[in-house]
Design a protein around this motif. Sequence first.
Motif, short mmCIF file in Angstrom:
data_model
loop_
_atom_site.label_atom_id
_atom_site.label_comp_id
_atom_site.label_asym_id
_atom_site.label_seq_id
_atom_site.Cartn_x
_atom_site.Cartn_y
_atom_site.Cartn_z
N SER A 223 -14.19 -11.17 -17.37
CA SER A 223 -14.61 -11.88 -16.31
C SER A 223 -15.86 -12.74 -16.47
N ASN A 224 -16.28 -12.90 -17.56
CA ASN A 224 -17.23 -13.97 -17.93
C ASN A 224 -16.50 -15.44 -18.16
N ASN A 225 -15.27 -15.34 -18.24
CA ASN A 225 -14.28 -16.51 -18.40
C ASN A 225 -14.14 -17.30 -17.14
N SER A 226 -14.22 -18.57 -17.24
CA SER A 226 -13.99 -19.33 -16.04
C SER A 226 -13.91 -20.94 -16.62
N ALA A 227 -13.15 -21.71 -15.93
CA ALA A 227 -12.99 -22.98 -16.15
C ALA A 227 -12.52 -23.84 -15.12
N VAL A 228 -12.54 -25.24 -15.21
CA VAL A 228 -12.17 -26.17 -14.22
C VAL A 228 -11.48 -27.05 -15.01
N PHE A 229 -9.92 -27.29 -14.79
CA PHE A 229 -9.11 -28.26 -15.30
C PHE A 229 -8.67 -29.21 -14.36
N GLN A 230 -9.04 -30.78 -14.78
CA GLN A 230 -8.77 -31.65 -13.80
C GLN A 230 -7.92 -32.80 -14.39
N GLY B 117 -3.54 -18.38 -20.09
CA GLY B 117 -3.78 -17.08 -20.24
C GLY B 117 -5.24 -17.02 -19.64
N GLY B 118 -5.50 -15.73 -18.99
CA GLY B 118 -6.76 -15.55 -18.38
C GLY B 118 -6.86 -15.44 -17.00
N ARG B 119 -8.15 -15.91 -16.33
CA ARG B 119 -8.38 -15.82 -15.27
C ARG B 119 -9.58 -16.61 -14.64
N ASN B 120 -9.69 -16.95 -13.45
CA ASN B 120 -10.95 -17.42 -12.93
C ASN B 120 -10.89 -19.04 -13.26
N TYR B 121 -9.97 -19.55 -12.74
CA TYR B 121 -9.59 -21.22 -13.34
C TYR B 121 -9.51 -21.66 -12.01
N ILE B 122 -9.89 -22.98 -12.08
CA ILE B 122 -9.37 -24.07 -10.87
C ILE B 122 -8.76 -25.21 -11.47
N PHE B 123 -7.35 -25.37 -11.21
CA PHE B 123 -6.53 -26.30 -11.70
C PHE B 123 -6.39 -27.37 -10.59
N LYS C 116 -17.39 -19.84 -20.50
CA LYS C 116 -17.65 -19.53 -19.09
C LYS C 116 -18.15 -21.02 -18.45
N ASP C 117 -17.71 -21.39 -17.34
CA ASP C 117 -18.02 -22.54 -16.65
C ASP C 117 -17.80 -23.90 -17.53
N LEU C 118 -16.48 -23.90 -18.32
CA LEU C 118 -16.14 -24.83 -19.03
C LEU C 118 -15.33 -25.93 -18.06
N THR C 119 -15.47 -27.09 -18.37
CA THR C 119 -14.68 -28.14 -17.90
C THR C 119 -13.68 -28.99 -18.71
N GLU D 211 -6.91 -21.09 -8.54
CA GLU D 211 -6.44 -21.92 -7.63
C GLU D 211 -5.76 -22.79 -8.18
N TYR D 212 -4.68 -23.18 -7.59
CA TYR D 212 -3.62 -24.40 -8.04
C TYR D 212 -3.67 -25.34 -6.83
N ARG D 213 -4.02 -26.65 -7.17
CA ARG D 213 -3.86 -27.62 -6.20
C ARG D 213 -3.36 -29.06 -6.76
#
Length: 329
Positions: free
Chosen positions: A166-173, A181-187, A147-150, A207-209
Amino acid sequence: MKKFIVLFVAVMAMFATTAKAQSSLLATLNHEGTISTFYGSNALIQAHAAAADGDVITLSSGTFQSVNIKKAVTLRGAGMVLDAATQTEPTVLANEFTIDIPDETTQRLTVEGIYTNQTVNINKLKNAMFLKDRFREIYFSGSSYGKDLTFIHCRITEGYNGNSDSNNSAVFQNCLVRNMGGRNYIFTNCLFLAETNSSNSHCANSEYRNCIILNSSSINTTSTYYNNLYCKSYANVNFNVTNNTNVEVAKDNEAIKNLFGYSDDNEYKLTEAAKALIKGTDGTEVGIYGGNLPYDPTPTNPQISKFNVAAKTTADGKLSVDIEVKSAE
């Protein structure tokens, strides 16, 4: 620009000669300002055993036996690639390992400048940061979560197998990633790797940006897409989205030919033809060299670049240690 700090240390030795001290592998542990040193391929294991949450472990170049990380430490390696300018070799973790940090831990796990061609299993992990690391696979079992990984300037070469919890989330910069695989990511400014005969699926609620998505198999209707350069795995793949800021390119286009497949030696820089196809939302190029954090594998924290240890102690029981620490300015 890099700065070099050379330390010459005379330390008390317990024995007249020290086999471990002659090893080329070194780990230092900083615990509340007190520095301890560990030598040899098991140095990381020993440093982690002696560490507490919030401590800093720094590794030299070379191959270390891995350890299951159960403490929220800062782990710093010499880098995930060979630094040609200084001839600094990477810090390699040799074995598969697990990260399992208790939820009640208030400190943050940070891992920087590490190379591993093994699987990293994540059991429980919150608010961790991974910088300039190279992983083969990051794996979550059915009940595990991150959860809330960067992830910043990382390479994940085989797969990030997150689950649908739903606990999974991460930001990839500015990362290179494959088989998400999974959900709740910001790329943001990521390159989604693919072989010419494989496909990239899409994650839900993400989100894919400013990304490059090779061989897209289809979009996910719960996700949003802005200024991505993509190619389809098959002609009939649907990439319709609610905005028209994404640009399609044929997968056999020479402009993106160098982006397919994976090699540690490939820098994945865009050709001028590829840059001309689309700009990111901020006006810079799409992919890992765009945005406000262009990809750079060089670690930001000081690294042990060299150390020499005397073969034996002096007559008064002291051992001479010459350590060179490299830091970026």
